[in-house]
Design a protein around this motif. Structure first.
Motif, short mmCIF file in Angstrom:
data_model
loop_
_atom_site.label_atom_id
_atom_site.label_comp_id
_atom_site.label_asym_id
_atom_site.label_seq_id
_atom_site.Cartn_x
_atom_site.Cartn_y
_atom_site.Cartn_z
N THR A 134 0.72 -1.19 0.03
CA THR A 134 0.10 0.12 -0.20
C THR A 134 0.92 1.31 -0.01
O THR A 134 0.40 2.23 -0.54
N LEU A 135 2.00 0.98 0.89
CA LEU A 135 2.94 2.43 0.80
C LEU A 135 4.34 1.90 0.01
O LEU A 135 4.81 1.20 0.04
N ARG A 136 4.52 3.18 -0.65
CA ARG A 136 5.94 3.25 -1.43
C ARG A 136 6.93 3.05 -0.44
O ARG A 136 6.71 3.21 0.64
N ALA A 137 8.09 3.00 -0.68
CA ALA A 137 9.23 2.83 -0.01
C ALA A 137 9.40 4.03 1.00
O ALA A 137 10.03 4.21 2.05
N ASP A 138 9.21 5.12 0.35
CA ASP A 138 9.31 6.44 0.92
C ASP A 138 8.16 6.76 1.90
O ASP A 138 8.02 7.92 2.42
N GLY A 139 7.36 5.79 2.07
CA GLY A 139 6.20 6.11 2.92
C GLY A 139 4.92 6.69 2.38
O GLY A 139 3.94 6.82 3.18
N ARG A 140 4.90 7.13 1.26
CA ARG A 140 3.80 7.64 0.62
C ARG A 140 3.00 6.69 -0.13
O ARG A 140 3.33 5.63 -0.30
N PRO A 141 1.63 7.00 0.02
CA PRO A 141 0.59 5.88 -0.62
C PRO A 141 0.95 5.77 -2.18
O PRO A 141 1.41 6.52 -2.82
N ALA A 142 1.11 4.33 -2.52
CA ALA A 142 0.93 4.17 -4.16
C ALA A 142 -0.15 4.44 -4.55
O ALA A 142 -1.38 3.84 -4.33
N THR A 143 -0.20 5.53 -5.60
CA THR A 143 -1.31 5.87 -6.33
C THR A 143 -1.98 4.70 -7.46
O THR A 143 -1.09 3.77 -7.72
N ASP A 144 -3.21 4.89 -8.00
CA ASP A 144 -3.35 3.97 -8.93
C ASP A 144 -2.30 4.00 -10.47
O ASP A 144 -1.90 3.24 -10.76
#
Length: 342
Positions: free
Chosen positions: A111-121
């Motif tokens: 769900t989250l990218r490696a940098d902590g941001r949500p992975a968008t569609d």
């Protein structure tokens, strides 16, 4: 089934049935058998066509040797990935798939990218395109899985990402593990985890496979299902109270014994009738595969596993549950095929 129907079913479209190798053991307390033993167990069970696994690097050659020795292919495997960090890992796992002769790599995107941001569609669609291109170079098809703790736990996002992928001129291929849908039926707390409770209550998102427009049926009818994981679950599935996580809470409960586990071997009363919604999705998937000449469904892997949210702490045999489920899958497919070709 009479002899004529059996012959017709055998001549129908193939649907291999396999097993995820983490489930080739009995109780949770039992040590995991070595690779050679697991392949021998699969061969001796007589109901599986392949195993499903992306082994750790130090076991790749063990898998290759055991596969050849017992005549059991490693048809597919899978892993989970954080975008922005694990792209090189995907390439290594695709290389492993090619080495083992796998045709499918099951992909879970966190769900989250490696940098902590949500992975968008758009992020997920971009990663799909990358995986598809790299997989094509190796003769391996990536399939993006429906799974908790991943982007796809919000089931509403799946169609959006699929359409973004198709907009790039690529086919969307997914792994259907509908246990992750079924266990949320009549389970408001679990619906809240992925923010779908309001849409379920309003009928904008349908989880019940007996109702028109249900989400699994939408994916099936769109022709997106390339791979399937068969791990039984029931509506409002009991929590896995046999194990607790680091937070002290029990496992989420996304596994239900397929056959009666025996007295004292499951921490809830077992009722086989509760499995019917889960079975109905399998029937719908098989009917679609039998009827649609363009169906891309390639195989179904049983996946009764010993992890926290599934069978950690279990006192029943994971392997025997998979054998029973595989037998039912084969019988159901034979009946549907015979009906279609009769």
């Amino acid at each position: 089934m009479n002899a004529v129907a059996t012959v017709r079913a055998a001549a129908a479209k193939a649907l291999p049935i396999g097993i995820q190798t983490n489930g080739i053991k009995h109780t949770h307390a039992e040590a995991m058998p070595d690779v050679d033993t697991r392949f021998r167990m699969v061969r001796d069970a007589g109901v599986f066509d392949y195993v499903d696994k992306t082994p750790d690097p130090d076991q790749i050659e063990d898998f290759a040797r055991a596969s050849e020795k017992y005549g059991i292919p490693v048809r597919c495997g899978g892993w989970f990935y954080a975008l922005g960090e694990d792209e090189p890992l995907l390439l290594k796992n695709l290389d492993t798939a090619r080495r083992l002769g796998s045709t499918i790599h099951n992909v879970q995107v966190k769900t989250l990218r490696a940098d902590g941001r949500p992975a968008t569609d758009e992020d997920v669609a971009e990663f799909y395109a990358f995986a598809f291109e790299e997989g094509a170079k190796r003769g391996v098809e990536p399939c993006f899985e429906i799974h908790v703790n991943m982007w796809s736990e919000d089931f509403r996002r799946v169609e959006t990402v699929a359409r973004l992928v198709e907009g790039r001129g690529l086919p969307f291929r997914m792994t259907l593990d509908h246990s992750h849908v079924i266990f949320k039926i009549d389970h408001p707390d679990e619906q809240d985890v992925s923010g779908i409770r309001e849409d379920v209550a309003a009928g904008r998102l349908v989880l019940d496979p007996y109702r028109p427009g249900h989400v699994c049926g939408t994916w099936i009818e769109a022709g997106w299902v390339r791979h399937c994981h068969a791990r039984a679950a029931v509506p409002n599935n009991p929590r896995n109270t046999a194990a607790t996580g680091p937070d002290g809470k029990p496992g989420r409960g996304i596994q239900y014994p397929f056959v009666d586990p025996g007295p004292g071997n499951y921490d809830a009363a077992w009722d086989g009738a509760l499995l019917e919604p889960w079975k109905e999705v399998v029937r719908q998937l098989m009917r679609h595969h039998a009827a649609d000449p363009e169906s891309r469904l390639g195989q179904i892997s049983t996946e009764f596993i010993p992890n926290l949210d599934y069978g950690e702490g279990c006192r029943y045999s994971l392997f025997e549950q998979s054998i029973a489920c595989a037998g039912w899958l084969r019988e159901t497919w034979a009946e549907i095929s015979a009906s279609r070709n009769g």
